[in-house]
Enzyme design. Structure first.
Site, PDB file in Angstrom:
ATOM      1  CG  ASP A  33      -2.991 -19.379  -7.048  1.00 15.22           C
ATOM      2  OD1 ASP A  33      -1.979 -20.129  -7.011  1.00 15.22           O
ATOM      3  OD2 ASP A  33      -3.092 -18.436  -7.831  1.00 15.22           O
ATOM      4  CG  HIS A  40       0.517   4.839   1.080  1.00 15.65           C
ATOM      5  ND1 HIS A  40       0.126   5.419   2.266  1.00 15.65           N
ATOM      6  CD2 HIS A  40      -0.550   4.906   0.250  1.00 15.65           C
ATOM      7  CE1 HIS A  40      -1.133   5.831   2.146  1.00 15.65           C
ATOM      8  NE2 HIS A  40      -1.568   5.533   0.930  1.00 15.65           N
ATOM      9  CG  ASP A  69      -6.054 -13.258  -3.441  1.00 16.34           C
ATOM     10  OD1 ASP A  69      -7.136 -13.852  -3.502  1.00 16.34           O
ATOM     11  OD2 ASP A  69      -5.357 -13.032  -4.454  1.00 16.34           O
ATOM     12  CB  CYS A  93       2.715   3.592   5.893  1.00 10.90           C
ATOM     13  SG  CYS A  93       3.011   4.775   4.565  1.00 10.90           S
ATOM     14  CB  CYS A  96      -1.103   7.124   6.163  1.00  8.38           C
ATOM     15  SG  CYS A  96      -0.362   5.512   5.826  1.00  8.38           S
ATOM     16  CB  CYS A 140       2.343   8.616   5.254  1.00  9.85           C
ATOM     17  SG  CYS A 140       1.428   8.141   3.765  1.00  9.85           S
TER      18      CYS A 140
HETATM   19 ZN   LIG Z   1       1.090   5.919   4.080  1.00  4.13          ZN
END
Ligand SMILES: [Zn+2]
Length: 387
Positions: free
Chosen positions: A93, A334, A265, A305, A303, A308
């Protein structure tokens, strides 16, 4: 557009757009979300975590890096990419937002803005030219022009601030010379349609590589933000990326994509993760709550990730309660994954002409968190404006 950048609009569904923005450090599939690494670091994560989550764009803050460690040091180390060990696209930015929301004792004049550092009170000055010098030294793929972020509801003030912001945009364009760095203009104008249109028209003539919609998510209502996008998006060039700055609540992203925005963002997913608020398709889950104490399930059943796949809510709650750094890290992994997965789902839906349906289903299920936070945000913003 220089040969270093290429924007391809693949497909639209209503106003929603599926596109790719090619940069010197790789392609960004859009609509895209950029996690925020304020100090050239997404708090608790490493670049390999971000790659694993499928992150294609990172945002870093010019104001913060200028103060610490200094843009010349970053340049000495080959620029931001090499300094922080991130090989993908980066956006910085202009520092304008932080000067107007974080720095102390601002003094604004036609030529620039003088302020005191929020860290040690030292005195500094930003002008369009000096900010271009800083961003070119930092070396992100995408740089932003210096603008003034004013109270979006104050019409009288915005009218005069807008002209200055436009003159600053012109000066930034002149001072920016790096061909391997894209410069984006920032449309301002608060929540006022005629000012947004004027700003979009003025900046479009300056022919920037991309356009941001700035000055939103600083305390106006969601309805005001959405109607501002309804007015602004159609006034922007079709063949260039459109970026809604500082917006990252999942429901806002879905609504903004619906209105024609390509990139986002926000610190929200990473910041709330450190407070124990984890994102799910049903809304935020507070992992510190007692109800999770003996829960063997992951945060989100479907999920993919790392968090998880490997850990229970009970274990995460324990880590947060015990103030273990690992808890903050697993929560952040996550939340970043959740946001990037949301963008993948949005892109797939546009590709298959079912984004309108996706929007309805997503918004019906996702529990929007209390707007109290927005009001506090506005109070803080205004308090600092007066300071
Ligand atoms: Zn997750």
């Amino acid at each position: 557009m220089s040969t270093h950048f290429h924007f391809t609009l693949h497909k639209t569904e209503g106003c929603a757009r599926l596109s790719t923005f090619q940069t010197p450090h790789g392609a960004i599939q859009m609509p895209a979300f950029a996690p925020v690494g304020t100090l050239a670091n997404v708090k608790t994560l490493e670049p390999r975590d971000l790659h694993e989550a499928g992150c294609e764009l990172l945002l870093s803050n010019t104001y913060h890096l200028y103060l610490r460690p200094g843009h010349r040091l970053v340049e000495q180390f080959g620029g931001l990419h090499r300094f922080m060990g991130w090989s993908g696209p980066i956006l910085t930015d202009s520092g304008g937002f932080q000067v107007f929301s974080l720095a102390h004792k601002r003094k604004l004049d036609e030529d620039g803005v003088t302020f005191r550092s929020h860290i040690d009170g030292s005195r500094h000055r930003f002008t369009p030219e000096s900010v271009m010098e800083i961003e070119q030294a930092l070396g992100p793929d995408i740089a932003m022009v210096l603008d003034e972020c004013a109270d979006p509801l104050n019409h009288a003030y915005i009218v005069q601030a807008l002209d200055r912001t436009h003159r600053w945009a012109e000066r930034c364009k002149k001072a920016h010379t790096r061909v391997d760095q894209a410069l984006f203009g920032i449309v301002q104008g608060g929540i006022f349609p005629e000012l947004r249109l004027e700003s979009a028209r003025f900046l479009t003539e300056l022919d920037f590589t991309g356009y941001a919609v700035g000055g939103l998510a600083v305390g106006e209502t969601k309805e005001e933000m959405y109607s501002t996008l309804d007015v602004t998006c159609p006034a922007l060039p079709v063949n260039k990326p459109r970026y809604l700055m500082g917006v990252g609540a999942p429901e806002d992203i879905v609504e903004a994509v619906y209105r024609g925005i390509d990139m986002f963002d926000c610190v929200l997913p990473t910041r709330i993760a450190r407070n124990g608020a984890l994102l799910t398709p049903d809304g935020r889950l507070n992992i510190r709550n007692a109800q999770h104490a003996e829960d063997p399930r992951p945060v989100q059943a479907d999920c993919a990730c790392y968090t998880c796949r490997n850990f229970s809510r009970a274990y995460l709650r324990h880590l947060y309660k015990a103030e273990e750094i690992t808890g903050l890290r697993l929560g952040t992994i996550h939340n970043v994954h959740f946001m990037l997965e949301l963008m993948r789902q949005i892109r797939a839906a546009i590709a298959e002409d079912r984004f309108a349906e996706f929007r309805t289903v997503f918004l019906a299920r996702y529990q929007i968190s209390n707007q109290e936070v927005r009001h506090q945000q506005r109070e803080r913003f205004l308090a600092n404006q007066r300071a």
